[in-house]
Scaffold this motif. Structure first.
Motif, mmCIF file in Angstrom:
data_model
loop_
_atom_site.group_PDB
_atom_site.id
_atom_site.type_symbol
_atom_site.label_atom_id
_atom_site.label_comp_id
_atom_site.label_asym_id
_atom_site.label_seq_id
_atom_site.Cartn_x
_atom_site.Cartn_y
_atom_site.Cartn_z
ATOM 1 N N ARG A 69 0.851 -1.183 0.000
ATOM 2 C CA ARG A 69 0.000 0.000 0.000
ATOM 3 C C ARG A 69 0.886 1.231 0.000
ATOM 4 O O ARG A 69 2.088 1.156 0.217
ATOM 5 N N GLY A 70 0.274 2.361 -0.211
ATOM 6 C CA GLY A 70 1.046 3.603 -0.170
ATOM 7 C C GLY A 70 1.764 3.868 -1.480
ATOM 8 O O GLY A 70 1.274 3.545 -2.553
ATOM 9 N N ASN A 71 2.943 4.421 -1.365
ATOM 10 C CA ASN A 71 3.706 4.867 -2.532
ATOM 11 C C ASN A 71 4.774 3.866 -2.957
ATOM 12 O O ASN A 71 5.863 4.260 -3.366
ATOM 13 N N TRP A 72 4.472 2.613 -2.910
ATOM 14 C CA TRP A 72 5.424 1.555 -3.248
ATOM 15 C C TRP A 72 5.942 1.677 -4.682
ATOM 16 O O TRP A 72 7.030 1.221 -4.999
ATOM 17 N N TYR A 73 5.186 2.293 -5.555
ATOM 18 C CA TYR A 73 5.476 2.352 -6.989
ATOM 19 C C TYR A 73 6.461 3.465 -7.365
ATOM 20 O O TYR A 73 6.918 3.513 -8.505
ATOM 21 N N PHE A 74 6.808 4.350 -6.431
ATOM 22 C CA PHE A 74 7.637 5.523 -6.739
ATOM 23 C C PHE A 74 8.937 5.178 -7.453
ATOM 24 O O PHE A 74 9.364 5.915 -8.329
ATOM 25 N N GLU A 75 9.571 4.106 -7.094
ATOM 26 C CA GLU A 75 10.851 3.796 -7.731
ATOM 27 C C GLU A 75 10.688 3.181 -9.118
ATOM 28 O O GLU A 75 11.664 2.981 -9.827
ATOM 29 N N TYR A 76 9.454 2.896 -9.524
ATOM 30 C CA TYR A 76 9.203 2.254 -10.807
ATOM 31 C C TYR A 76 8.547 3.162 -11.839
ATOM 32 O O TYR A 76 8.762 2.996 -13.032
ATOM 33 N N MET A 77 7.697 4.100 -11.376
ATOM 34 C CA MET A 77 6.952 4.940 -12.315
ATOM 35 C C MET A 77 6.433 6.194 -11.625
ATOM 36 O O MET A 77 6.386 6.255 -10.400
ATOM 37 N N SER A 78 6.026 7.143 -12.442
ATOM 38 C CA SER A 78 5.449 8.375 -11.898
ATOM 39 C C SER A 78 4.033 8.092 -11.397
ATOM 40 O O SER A 78 3.409 7.100 -11.755
ATOM 41 N N THR A 79 3.523 9.024 -10.597
ATOM 42 C CA THR A 79 2.171 8.866 -10.050
ATOM 43 C C THR A 79 1.115 8.814 -11.148
ATOM 44 O O THR A 79 0.261 7.920 -11.120
ATOM 45 N N PRO A 80 1.127 9.714 -12.136
ATOM 46 C CA PRO A 80 0.104 9.618 -13.191
ATOM 47 C C PRO A 80 0.177 8.301 -13.970
ATOM 48 O O PRO A 80 -0.854 7.701 -14.293
ATOM 49 N N THR A 81 1.393 7.841 -14.243
ATOM 50 C CA THR A 81 1.557 6.566 -14.949
ATOM 51 C C THR A 81 1.033 5.419 -14.099
ATOM 52 O O THR A 81 0.333 4.525 -14.601
ATOM 53 N N TYR A 82 1.337 5.447 -12.812
ATOM 54 C CA TYR A 82 0.846 4.407 -11.902
ATOM 55 C C TYR A 82 -0.683 4.345 -11.912
ATOM 56 O O TYR A 82 -1.271 3.275 -12.064
ATOM 57 N N TYR A 83 -1.333 5.499 -11.755
ATOM 58 C CA TYR A 83 -2.799 5.506 -11.713
ATOM 59 C C TYR A 83 -3.401 5.037 -13.037
ATOM 60 O O TYR A 83 -4.414 4.341 -13.048
ATOM 61 N N ARG A 84 -2.793 5.400 -14.144
ATOM 62 C CA ARG A 84 -3.271 4.947 -15.445
ATOM 63 C C ARG A 84 -3.159 3.421 -15.557
ATOM 64 O O ARG A 84 -4.117 2.749 -15.929
ATOM 65 N N HIS A 85 -2.005 2.890 -15.186
ATOM 66 C CA HIS A 85 -1.807 1.436 -15.227
ATOM 67 C C HIS A 85 -2.681 0.730 -14.195
ATOM 68 O O HIS A 85 -3.209 -0.357 -14.458
ATOM 69 N N ARG A 86 -2.797 1.325 -13.022
ATOM 70 C CA ARG A 86 -3.592 0.694 -11.954
ATOM 71 C C ARG A 86 -5.052 0.558 -12.354
ATOM 72 O O ARG A 86 -5.655 -0.495 -12.134
ATOM 73 N N ASN A 87 -5.629 1.580 -12.942
ATOM 74 C CA ASN A 87 -7.035 1.513 -13.353
ATOM 75 C C ASN A 87 -7.267 0.373 -14.341
ATOM 76 O O ASN A 87 -8.226 -0.390 -14.209
ATOM 77 N N ARG A 88 -6.394 0.257 -15.311
ATOM 78 C CA ARG A 88 -6.523 -0.820 -16.294
ATOM 79 C C ARG A 88 -6.288 -2.190 -15.645
ATOM 80 O O ARG A 88 -7.016 -3.154 -15.905
ATOM 81 N N ALA A 89 -5.301 -2.264 -14.773
ATOM 82 C CA ALA A 89 -4.999 -3.532 -14.093
ATOM 83 C C ALA A 89 -6.172 -3.976 -13.230
ATOM 84 O O ALA A 89 -6.540 -5.159 -13.220
ATOM 85 N N TYR A 90 -6.761 -3.044 -12.497
ATOM 86 C CA TYR A 90 -7.931 -3.372 -11.666
ATOM 87 C C TYR A 90 -9.072 -3.890 -12.519
ATOM 88 O O TYR A 90 -9.705 -4.899 -12.203
ATOM 89 N N GLU A 91 -9.353 -3.203 -13.629
ATOM 90 C CA GLU A 91 -10.439 -3.630 -14.512
ATOM 91 C C GLU A 91 -10.201 -5.036 -15.035
ATOM 92 O O GLU A 91 -11.106 -5.886 -14.996
ATOM 93 N N ASN A 92 -9.017 -5.294 -15.549
ATOM 94 C CA ASN A 92 -8.714 -6.606 -16.118
ATOM 95 C C ASN A 92 -8.728 -7.698 -15.055
ATOM 96 O O ASN A 92 -9.227 -8.800 -15.296
ATOM 97 N N PHE A 93 -8.198 -7.409 -13.896
ATOM 98 C CA PHE A 93 -8.177 -8.390 -12.819
ATOM 99 C C PHE A 93 -9.595 -8.722 -12.357
ATOM 100 O O PHE A 93 -9.964 -9.892 -12.254
ATOM 101 N N LEU A 94 -10.395 -7.712 -12.116
ATOM 102 C CA LEU A 94 -11.766 -7.935 -11.634
ATOM 103 C C LEU A 94 -12.618 -8.638 -12.691
ATOM 104 O O LEU A 94 -13.464 -9.464 -12.351
ATOM 105 N N LYS A 95 -12.374 -8.326 -13.954
ATOM 106 C CA LYS A 95 -13.126 -8.984 -15.024
ATOM 107 C C LYS A 95 -12.823 -10.484 -15.042
ATOM 108 O O LYS A 95 -13.710 -11.303 -15.280
ATOM 109 N N ASN A 96 -11.584 -10.843 -14.775
ATOM 110 C CA ASN A 96 -11.176 -12.248 -14.842
ATOM 111 C C ASN A 96 -11.350 -13.020 -13.546
ATOM 112 O O ASN A 96 -11.310 -14.255 -13.563
ATOM 113 N N ILE A 97 -11.516 -12.328 -12.439
ATOM 114 C CA ILE A 97 -11.620 -13.011 -11.144
ATOM 115 C C ILE A 97 -12.984 -13.659 -10.971
ATOM 116 O O ILE A 97 -13.148 -14.583 -10.193
ATOM 117 N N GLU A 98 -13.986 -13.192 -11.686
ATOM 118 C CA GLU A 98 -15.344 -13.719 -11.533
ATOM 119 C C GLU A 98 -15.406 -15.131 -11.859
ATOM 120 O O GLU A 98 -15.348 -16.048 -12.107
#
Length: 98
Positions: A69-98
């Motif tokens: 949790r938190g800012n674990w992603y700072f060393e890998y990507m910027s905040t806007p990039t993280y949120y963009r990737h996170r939104n897509r990752a959440y959608e794909n994960f939730l779509k497939n978890i059903e």
């Protein structure tokens, strides 16, 4: 809403992993029905993560499987990039978890 579902799945996954580990170490002796339930949870979540694209897998692995949790992603990507990737990752994960 998506974040709440991810948090619930993370909690379920980490609890299941913990209960299985306790049983493996002999700390607790659980009924096989409980153990099977925990194994199914872990297997299903890990299987869905393994089927994701690399970018999605990176986010979900860190946030769900490792519980970061938190800012674990700072060393890998910027905040806007993280949120963009996170939104897509959440959608794909939730779509497939059903």
């Amino acid at each position: 809403m998506k974040r709440q579902l991810i948090d619930l799945i993370t909690k379920t996954y980490l609890k299941s992993k913990s209960k299985l580990r306790e049983h493996e170490l002999g700390v607790t002796n659980r009924n096989n029905n409980y153990l099977d339930h925990y194994r199914v949870n872990v297997y299903h979540i890990e299987h869905v993560v393994s089927c994701l694209s690399d970018n999605d897998k990176f986010i979900i692995d860190n946030e769900v499987l490792k519980g970061k949790r938190g800012n674990w992603y700072f060393e890998y990507m910027s905040t806007p990039t993280y949120y963009r990737h996170r939104n897509r990752a959440y959608e794909n994960f939730l779509k497939n978890i059903e």
